[in-house]
Design a protein around this motif. Structure first.
Motif, short mmCIF file in Angstrom:
data_model
loop_
_atom_site.label_atom_id
_atom_site.label_comp_id
_atom_site.label_asym_id
_atom_site.label_seq_id
_atom_site.Cartn_x
_atom_site.Cartn_y
_atom_site.Cartn_z
N GLN A 118 1.51 -1.40 3.52
CA GLN A 118 0.63 -2.39 2.91
C GLN A 118 0.25 -1.90 1.53
OE1 GLN A 118 -1.31 -2.73 7.26
NE2 GLN A 118 -0.94 -0.85 6.16
N TYR A 134 -10.21 -2.42 -0.19
CA TYR A 134 -9.54 -1.82 0.98
C TYR A 134 -10.33 -2.12 2.26
CZ TYR A 134 -7.67 1.60 4.25
OH TYR A 134 -7.13 2.20 5.36
N PHE A 137 -9.72 -5.68 3.25
CA PHE A 137 -8.41 -5.76 3.90
C PHE A 137 -8.50 -5.24 5.34
CE2 PHE A 137 -4.91 -2.91 5.06
CZ PHE A 137 -3.92 -3.84 5.31
N ARG A 141 -7.55 -7.15 8.99
CA ARG A 141 -6.51 -6.57 9.85
C ARG A 141 -7.10 -6.17 11.21
NH1 ARG A 141 -3.54 -1.03 8.08
NH2 ARG A 141 -5.74 -0.44 7.85
N THR A 158 1.19 2.77 6.05
CA THR A 158 0.76 3.20 4.72
C THR A 158 -0.12 2.10 4.17
OG1 THR A 158 2.71 4.52 4.26
CG2 THR A 158 1.57 3.61 2.35
N GLY A 159 -1.25 2.48 3.58
CA GLY A 159 -2.11 1.49 2.92
C GLY A 159 -2.58 2.10 1.61
N PRO A 201 -9.86 1.43 9.74
CA PRO A 201 -8.44 1.14 9.50
C PRO A 201 -7.66 1.11 10.82
CG PRO A 201 -9.22 2.96 8.11
CD PRO A 201 -10.28 2.71 9.13
N PHE A 203 -4.46 1.93 12.24
CA PHE A 203 -3.13 2.54 12.24
C PHE A 203 -3.16 3.83 13.01
CE2 PHE A 203 -5.13 4.51 8.54
CZ PHE A 203 -4.63 5.80 8.51
N GLY A 217 1.22 7.42 5.87
CA GLY A 217 0.69 8.01 4.65
C GLY A 217 -0.36 9.04 5.06
N GLU A 301 -1.13 11.27 -1.37
CA GLU A 301 -0.80 10.86 -0.01
C GLU A 301 0.71 10.95 0.17
OE1 GLU A 301 -3.28 7.69 1.57
OE2 GLU A 301 -1.47 6.74 2.32
C1 3HB Z 1 -3.76 1.93 6.36
O1 3HB Z 1 -4.84 1.40 6.10
O2 3HB Z 1 -2.90 1.36 7.04
C2 3HB Z 1 -3.46 3.29 5.88
C3 3HB Z 1 -4.13 3.82 4.82
C4 3HB Z 1 -3.80 5.09 4.38
C5 3HB Z 1 -2.85 5.84 5.00
C6 3HB Z 1 -2.19 5.31 6.07
C7 3HB Z 1 -2.48 4.01 6.51
O3 3HB Z 1 -4.41 5.63 3.31
#
Ligand code: 3HB
Length: 307
Positions: A118, A134, A137, A141, A158-159, A201, A203, A217, A301
């Motif tokens: 993402q 963020y 978001f 999600r 990954t975000g 988050p 994940f 990430g 990251e």
């Molecule tokens: C996420 O929000 O999906 C995410 C964010 C990160 C690392 C991995 C996943 O900084």
């Protein structure tokens, strides 16, 4: 330009593209032109090298234009791609997109998400309500995941920031069961305390699919706290420690490939590159991007796939 990243290719077999993600100077909606799935994600500034992930397979590929979600699949694995246009509030649109993605993965039988990316424009900015983009978001999600399996269904992800284009999402899903893993050094992201946002988050730190281990990430977070604030060398070492902790043994760093490294400040790229080139195998496919990261105090990251 990086080489192709083969997720589903067996050596010695003919390959064709499942889909192509280009990390380049603009973002676009996914397209299925000429029977191929492609999406551009705005991760590079003028003068920086573009990068590309070509996900390949030896099996026949079908490409489907599902409206705003496009996908390609080969009977085992599917690549889905979509984009949420730039907005001053994201949660509702993100919730709708993930709900649609879950409906499509269920309808097509590719129920097992094993890797999600993402890329979020202005990821550390504030939305129209003063909420960090963020976190906005994450809110949308998480609402979708709350109705779709909760933490047990959350894959490696990954975000990070994008340089434009709203929110670009692409994901890999398969039909066979996968296993989502956590890092013993870190609090699971989906259990982060409220101070990081109204919803945590969604994940896992890694997902195992057969012999492949897809690493999320990974940053300098121990417990739930950022360590070495302001110190890129310290953060990079700690991120590499977290990567090692996800692997069975430190020597396994040598098996890592399809590595992406996201660096907040252009002036830190050389230090990060030095550490990564020492840590990872000589022939590994590594791309570096200068983008913002999901917490304002994170400087680097690292993600990759072990096989
Ligand atoms: C996420 O929000 O999906 C995410 C964010 C990160 C690392 C991995 C996943 O900084």
């Amino acid at each position: 330009m990086r080489g192709p990243a083969d997720v589903v290719t067996r050596p010695g077999t003919a390959t064709r593209a499942l889909g192509t993600i280009r990390y380049t100077g603009r973002s676009g909606d996914p397209s299925v032109a000429s029977g191929a799935l492609t999406m551009d994600v705005h991760l590079t500034a003028p003068g920086e090298p573009d990068a590309v992930d070509v996900w390949t397979t030896s099996r026949p590929v079908s490409v489907v234009d599902g409206g705003r979600v496009k996908y390609a699949h080969d009977g085992e694995v599917a690549l889905f791609a979509a984009r949420v246009p730039r907005s001053d509030r994201y949660a509702d649109a993100v919730e709708r997109l993930y709900t649609e993605l879950f409906a499509l993965t269920a309808a097509t039988g590719y129920r097992e998400l094993f890797r999600v990316w993402q890329y979020v424009e202005d990821v550390n900015g504030l939305n129209a309500d003063g909420l960090e983009v963020y976190q906005d978001f994450c809110l949308g999600r998480a609402r979708a995941f709350d109705r779709h399996g909760g933490p047990a269904a959350m894959p490696a992800a990954t975000g990070v920031g994008a340089l434009g284009g709203g929110i670009s999402v692409h994901l890999l899903a398969c039909r066979e069961p996968v296993r989502h893993l956590e890092n013993p050094r870190q609090v699971p992201a989906y259990h982060y305390p409220r101070r990081y946002g109204p919803k945590p988050p969604s994940f896992a730190r890694a997902t195992r699919r057969g012999d492949e281990l897809h690493l999320s990430g990974t940053a300098a977070i121990v417990g739930h706290r950022t360590v070495f604030p302001g110190d890129v060398a310290g953060q990079c070492r700690e991120a590499l420690r977290n990567v090692e902790a996800l692997l069975d043994a430190p020597a396994d760093l040598a098996g890592l490939d399809r590595i992406k490294v996201y660096v907040r400040r252009a002036e830190d790229v050389e230090e990060v590159r030095r550490q990564c080139l020492r840590a990872f195998p000589a022939g590994a496919d590594i791309a570096f991007f200068v983008v913002d990261l999901c917490r304002p105090d994170l400087l680097v990251e690292i993600e990759g796939t072990w096989s």
